[in-house]
Design an enzyme around this catalytic site. Sequence first.
Site, short mmCIF file in Angstrom:
data_model
loop_
_atom_site.label_atom_id
_atom_site.label_comp_id
_atom_site.label_asym_id
_atom_site.label_seq_id
_atom_site.Cartn_x
_atom_site.Cartn_y
_atom_site.Cartn_z
N THR A 46 0.83 -1.20 0.00
CA THR A 46 0.00 0.00 0.00
C THR A 46 0.86 1.25 0.00
OG1 THR A 46 -1.68 -1.18 1.29
CG2 THR A 46 -1.83 1.22 1.23
N TYR A 109 -12.77 -3.93 -3.18
CA TYR A 109 -13.93 -3.58 -3.99
C TYR A 109 -14.87 -4.76 -4.20
CZ TYR A 109 -16.96 -1.41 -7.44
OH TYR A 109 -18.05 -0.92 -8.09
N TYR A 135 -2.65 -10.32 4.10
CA TYR A 135 -2.69 -8.92 4.56
C TYR A 135 -4.14 -8.52 4.78
CZ TYR A 135 -1.89 -3.80 4.28
OH TYR A 135 -1.84 -2.45 4.51
N ARG A 140 -9.31 -0.37 4.31
CA ARG A 140 -8.99 0.02 2.94
C ARG A 140 -9.68 -0.87 1.91
NH1 ARG A 140 -3.82 3.48 2.98
NH2 ARG A 140 -4.36 3.72 0.78
N LYS A 164 -0.36 -10.26 8.06
CA LYS A 164 -0.16 -8.87 8.48
C LYS A 164 -1.51 -8.37 8.94
CE LYS A 164 0.95 -4.23 6.77
NZ LYS A 164 1.26 -3.39 5.59
N ILE A 206 5.19 -4.85 9.87
CA ILE A 206 5.40 -4.34 8.52
C ILE A 206 5.01 -2.87 8.60
CG2 ILE A 206 4.69 -4.48 6.11
CD1 ILE A 206 4.37 -7.49 6.50
#
Length: 294
Positions: A46, A109, A135, A140, A164, A206
């Site tokens: 990201t 999405y 992740y 997000r 993560k 991370i």
Amino acid sequence: MAIFKGAGVAIVTPMYDNGEVNYDKLGELLEEQIAGGTDAIIICGTTGESSTLTHEEHLDVIRYAIKKVAKRIPVVAGTGSNCTETAIYLSQEAEKAGADGLLLVTPYYNKATQKGLKLHFSKIAASVSLPIILYNVPSRTGCNLTPETVAYLVKNVKNIVGVKEASGNISQVAKLMSLVGDEIELYSGNDDQIVPILSLGGCGVISVLSNVAPRQTHEIVASYLAGDVKKSCQLQLEAIDLIDALFCEVNPIPVKTALNILGKEVGPLRGPLCEMEEANVQRLTKAMKDYGIL
């Protein structure tokens, strides 16, 4: 064995003013991170603006980082996508390039079901032999990877080895660790929760903070893993105001701004991300000064 233990930097992708990738600057940043004690490079995540890189750029950046780092520390390539076939393509190419591991974000999405997530990640994992870190960042992606789904994948797909966790939900992380415990490599995806995640059995972070404070971020984790929990906690708390400033606008706007303030000349952001609001620039600058890195 863990892909890495400690602080891995979710490194930015430097750009020229015309928006093209600045590979010379990326090389400088990689060298500075290694010299600063960073334990791993996470490329094209990201923070690296992977969502606005073309597939060709994405892979070129991964290849460049792998070649530049030259096995001195692990390089984990972000190859996730909201399209399973695209993620397979990126993952296979990253493996060919010599990546040490992959970071696969949940599909954004589409908002897949938990069944769909199991199928998605299982299919990608079957296409490569590299160890994979899932992740989870629902703020997000609009898609939460539940503890039960992570546990299923870790137990049933041999090269899915870690997660993560950036949900911000410590209760969810605790539930996950109660299900899989020593079977998973747990990394904090939030710089303000490094110590809490470590306390639940995590092996590192991370980190966005590592872009501007690699030595300090490494030390937060190293101190904890060495048994000095008090020092680790103190270092975590000392960094909180800076961490808050680094996330006062959507990542990676503040961290790229911070690097430019430090004279690193990492360039602009790609649209739709834009330059930081002036009031927030002042807040960030003050936090950097108070933390002692400016």
